[in-house]
Design an enzyme around this catalytic site. Structure first.
Site, PDB file in Angstrom:
ATOM      1  CG  LEU A 144       2.240  26.774  14.688  1.00 20.45           C
ATOM      2  CD1 LEU A 144       3.657  26.320  14.368  1.00 20.45           C
ATOM      3  CD2 LEU A 144       1.238  26.065  13.794  1.00 20.45           C
ATOM      4  CG  ASN A 145       1.431  25.829  22.467  1.00 21.57           C
ATOM      5  OD1 ASN A 145       1.336  26.702  23.323  1.00 21.57           O
ATOM      6  ND2 ASN A 145       1.339  24.548  22.770  1.00 21.57           N
TER       7      ASN A 145
ATOM      8  CE  LYS B 103       3.382  36.209   8.867  1.00 22.36           C
ATOM      9  NZ  LYS B 103       3.177  37.497   8.167  1.00 22.36           N
ATOM     10  N   GLY B 104       7.301  32.393  11.790  1.00 21.80           N
ATOM     11  CA  GLY B 104       8.178  32.217  12.935  1.00 21.80           C
ATOM     12  C   GLY B 104       8.043  33.342  13.948  1.00 21.80           C
TER      13      GLY B 104
ATOM     14  N   GLY C 200      12.109  26.889  12.195  1.00 24.18           N
ATOM     15  CA  GLY C 200      11.949  25.502  12.613  1.00 24.18           C
ATOM     16  C   GLY C 200      10.515  25.079  12.822  1.00 24.18           C
TER      17      GLY C 200
ATOM     18  CD  GLU D 237      16.094  34.198  14.993  1.00 20.23           C
ATOM     19  OE1 GLU D 237      17.322  34.363  14.893  1.00 20.23           O
ATOM     20  OE2 GLU D 237      15.414  33.608  14.135  1.00 20.23           O
TER      21      GLU D 237
ATOM     22  N   GLY E 106      14.363  23.737  23.255  1.00 26.38           N
ATOM     23  CA  GLY E 106      13.660  24.343  24.376  1.00 26.38           C
ATOM     24  C   GLY E 106      12.498  25.202  23.940  1.00 26.38           C
TER      25      GLY E 106
END
Length: 743
Positions: A626-627, A697-698, A505, A701, A463
């Site tokens: 990224l988006n 980077k992520g 991810g 979280e 999601g």
């Protein structure tokens, strides 16, 4: 195209119902249905199971218990990561926690299975269970490591000397409750036998882990297990590994020779998929009158299941957040007969920052210093425990930009000094930090003769927008319009990845896609520039530009579809990979994190202590985005979760049985629309070249890290009441409300 706020490419499929989730799959034909029977005690042994009435019930095909369950592989602790280990079920009479499966009833319809499950009669010898952390903390022990292989304890300098000599000290305990991930889609599985093979439609976050775990449990060749999970309805850590419903569906499918569906009820999710451990955290801060920290300690005790250890890295983030020459962090585990601890969104960082950032607010109050200024004064120049430079740290920028946008200068000083009618109004803030992780991931990109790029990986989309960002990266990498890119995810036949989790991810799969496209470009150029039939023959490939479905060198160009049609009519492909962070020198040479600053305004009813969140702002530094649209959604979702952790979420244990007594959404409260006002998310421009070639980077979280503390600090600012036992509920605030009449 990378970074644009592109709408989700899978959006139309989801809103029209064409996106198929695990339990909704009907391609296997008419399945059998399984219903799990759970233990009604928290500790003990099964002395008798009478399944006769259930077996004679209409439509029932089998009742499986430890008496007749097939032999299964044991949990192998030598397998480094929990999620790749065998997860056997119904292996013996011992009961380790309330709700643990004691039987599986399989019938022709779900209604028949559910009715028959009520007929299974089980007798127990009840044991003496340990269900409450209080009273058992003397049994705490130090694990070898904590989650993600991080050190259990750290020490720098001489904390005792630094703390004892500090002019200003904070020494407080903070407690956090059990929390659960609670994705919208309950955990479910459809297992379909095909000869020696097993097709497993399962809601999971890591396909490779699911395949390995099922194969190890069934003691079969992993090549015989085929995982299918193109869409996952949320996970938040609870689907990193597979659980009882998957193993039991697989066992029943093999035993019956028919497809079997098993789904957990919402109530069973509370008992069977792991929880965020409850924690008791001691935070000690020693500072000079100027606010500079001289000593910092963060000690955590939490629960663990005695048979399946889990040590949440609750104090780990504290190691990199603020400068202080004298430092201590520690983790201790207390065995309790409850469901195992597990990764819940932002494991470690979320409960840890709730305590540390509350303590920093207490220090600011003791010093009479602005909380933003206090954090800026303790900004480190290098990682204070690893003594390596930060790769790209913009925490101070986030703090200053957030304060400016929020209007922090209007913060009421002292506490309980601002009113809006019957409401006491307060402002709170917090810093945010989270480590960035990288794991082994492979992506294959194939360019077909019609000019379509197909991106394949077993990576999952829970999601978060994986289909969309990989479409963007591949379109950029090959110079194609988005419409000419097709992303295929969630199948074990595709190249393997670390899946979705840990905020790794998106960057893992995007980096691997980026590298696959680069390798494919090289193949295309070598084919065209070496082919006398190509208009690009003999030209220098270093000058090539890929755009609008073709490649151009100087004044000459050729469509990619023409190159592929001549040289690889079946398609031309290449793979890209990322490696484990421990094998990447950047991760040892630099401290790589994401950062943010949270600001919150709350109103507290002066008579009833009702708390209302009025507004939230988060400013974040995450490298390259990224988006923009999906990143904002992820960060906003985390901020909302943090607000819920501060004010609502708490799974309560029955001390008699070890059951979670509030195991439904009527009593386990999570934020709903009426609880959350307008939430503003700001992401600073950035690029971290030490993280990966994309500089990204992520984000998933980071939003929860510290956001709850900002809300808690706002409650203190509104009322002058400091609640250290989370969540902050009416009964904890009401007795201390200041006496004042309404205007």
């Amino acid at each position: 195209m990378i970074g644009q706020a592109v709408n989700r490419v899978d959006g139309p499929s989801k809103v029209t119902g064409r996106a198929t989730y695990s339990y909704e799959n009907w391609e296997a034909g008419q399945p059998l249905y399984g219903v799990i029977v759970g233990a009604t005690i928290g500790k003990g042994r099964i002395t008798r199971i009478d399944a006769g009435s259930a077996e004679r019930a209409p439509g029932v095909r089998m009742v499986m218990s430890h008496h007749n369950a097939p032999e299964q592989g044991p949990r192998d602790e030598s397998v480094p990561m929990e999620y790749w280990r065998a997860q056997p079920a119904l292996t013996g009479p011992d009961v380790h926690h309330y709700g643990e499966p004691v039987a599986l009833v399989v019938a022709e319809t779900f209604e028949q299975a559910r009715a028959a499950a009520e007929l299974v009669d089980v007798d127990y010898a009840v044991g003496q269970g340990r269900f409450l952390l209080a009273g058992h903390e003397g049994e705490a022990y130090a694990p070898k490591t904590v989650n993600a292989g991080l050190a259990t304890d750290t020490a720098v300098g001489d904390f005792d000397a630094g703390f004892s000599s500090a002019p200003v000290k904070i020494d407080q305990y903070y407690t956090t409750p059990y929390e659960l991930s609670m994705p919208m889609e309950p955990h479910a599985c459809l297992a379909e036998p095909r000869g020696e093979d097993l097709i497993v439609h399962v809601s999971c976050q890591i396909v490779d882990a699911a395949r390995a775990s099922i194969a190890a449990t069934l003691q079969t060749d992993p090549e015989r297990i085929h995982i299918v999970t193109p869409f996952v309805g949320g996970g938040f850590g609870s689907k990193l590994g597979i659980h009882a419903e998957t193993i039991l569906a697989a066992l029943a499918a093999r035993a019956s020779g028919r497809p079997v569906k098993v789904a957990l009820t919402r109530q069973q999710v509370f008992q069977l998929v792991g929880v965020r451990p409850t924690s008791n955290q001691r935070v000690r801060l020693g500072a000079g009158r100027d606010g500079r920290l001289s000593a910092l300690a963060h000690d955590v005790t939490m629960h663990t299941n005695p048979d399946m250890e889990y040590a949440e890295q609750t104090a780990a983030t504290t190691r990199s957040l603020y400068a202080a020459p004298h430092r201590l962090t520690s983790h201790r585990l207390t065995p309790l007969d409850l469901p195992r601890g597990s990764d819940v969104r932002a494991p470690g960082e979320a409960p840890g920052m709730l305590a540390v950032e509350s303590a920093m607010d207490e220090l600011a109050e003791a010093l009479g210093m602005d909380p933003v200024e206090l954090r800026i004064r303790n900004e480190p120049t290098v990682d204070p425990e690893r003594d390596v430079p930060y790769s790209d740290r913009h925490l101070v920028d986030c703090l200053r930009e957030g304060a400016r946008r929020f209007g922090w200068e209007r913060r009421p000083v002292p506490p309980a000094s601002m009113r809006d009618g019957r409401w006491l109004v307060g402002y709170g803030m917090s810093a945010a930090i989270r480590g960035h992780f990288q794991g082994p991931t492979a992506v294959r990109v194939r360019l077909t003769a019609d000019g379509t790029a197909v991106v394949q990986s077993d990576m999952t989309d829970i999601g978060t927008g994986t289909y969309t960002i990989l479409t963007q990266v591949a379109a950029d990498g090959l110079g194609l319009p988005r419409e000419r890119v097709r992303v295929e995810l969630g199948r074990s036949e595709h190249p393997s990845s670390w899946g979705s989790g840990g905020s790794w991810g998106a960057t893992n799969s995007s980096t691997a896609t980026y590298r696959a496209c680069a390798a494919l470009r090289e193949k295309l150029l070598a084919a065209a520039c070496g082919d006398t039939r190509s208009p690009l023959y003999g030209l220098d490939p270093a000058n090539a530009v890929f755009a609008v479905g073709g490649v151009r060198i100087g004044g000459m160009s050729e469509a990619l579809s023409e190159i592929v049609a001549r040289h690889a009519p079946e398609g031309m492909e290449a793979e890209g990979r990322t490696r484990f962070m421990g094998d990447d020198p950047h991760y040892s040479a630099y401290s790589i994190h994401t950062y943010g600053a949270h600001f919150a305004e709350v109103g507290v009813d002066a008579d009833t202590a009702e708390i209302r969140l009025r507004r939230m702002l988060g400013v974040f530094s995450v490298g390259r985005v990224l988006n923009a649209k999906t990143a904002r959604s992820q960060l906003m979702g985390g901020m909302i979760w943090g607000a819920g952790a501060a004010l609502e979420e708490e799974a309560v244990v029955d001390p008699r049985t070890g059951a979670f007594v509030n195991r439904d959404f009527a009593q386990y409260l999570v934020p709903v629309h009426a609880d959350i006002p307008d939430v503003e998310v700001v992401v600073l421009d950035g690029y971290d070249d030490k993280a990966n070639p994309l500089g990204a980077k992520g984000v998933g979280e980071l939003g929860i890290c510290g956001s709850g503390a900002a809300v808690a600090n706002a409650v203190f600012n509104a009322t002058g009441i400091r609640v250290r036992d989370f969540p902050i509920t009416l009964e904890k605030v009401l007795p201390g409300l200041p006496s004042m009449s309404l205007p």
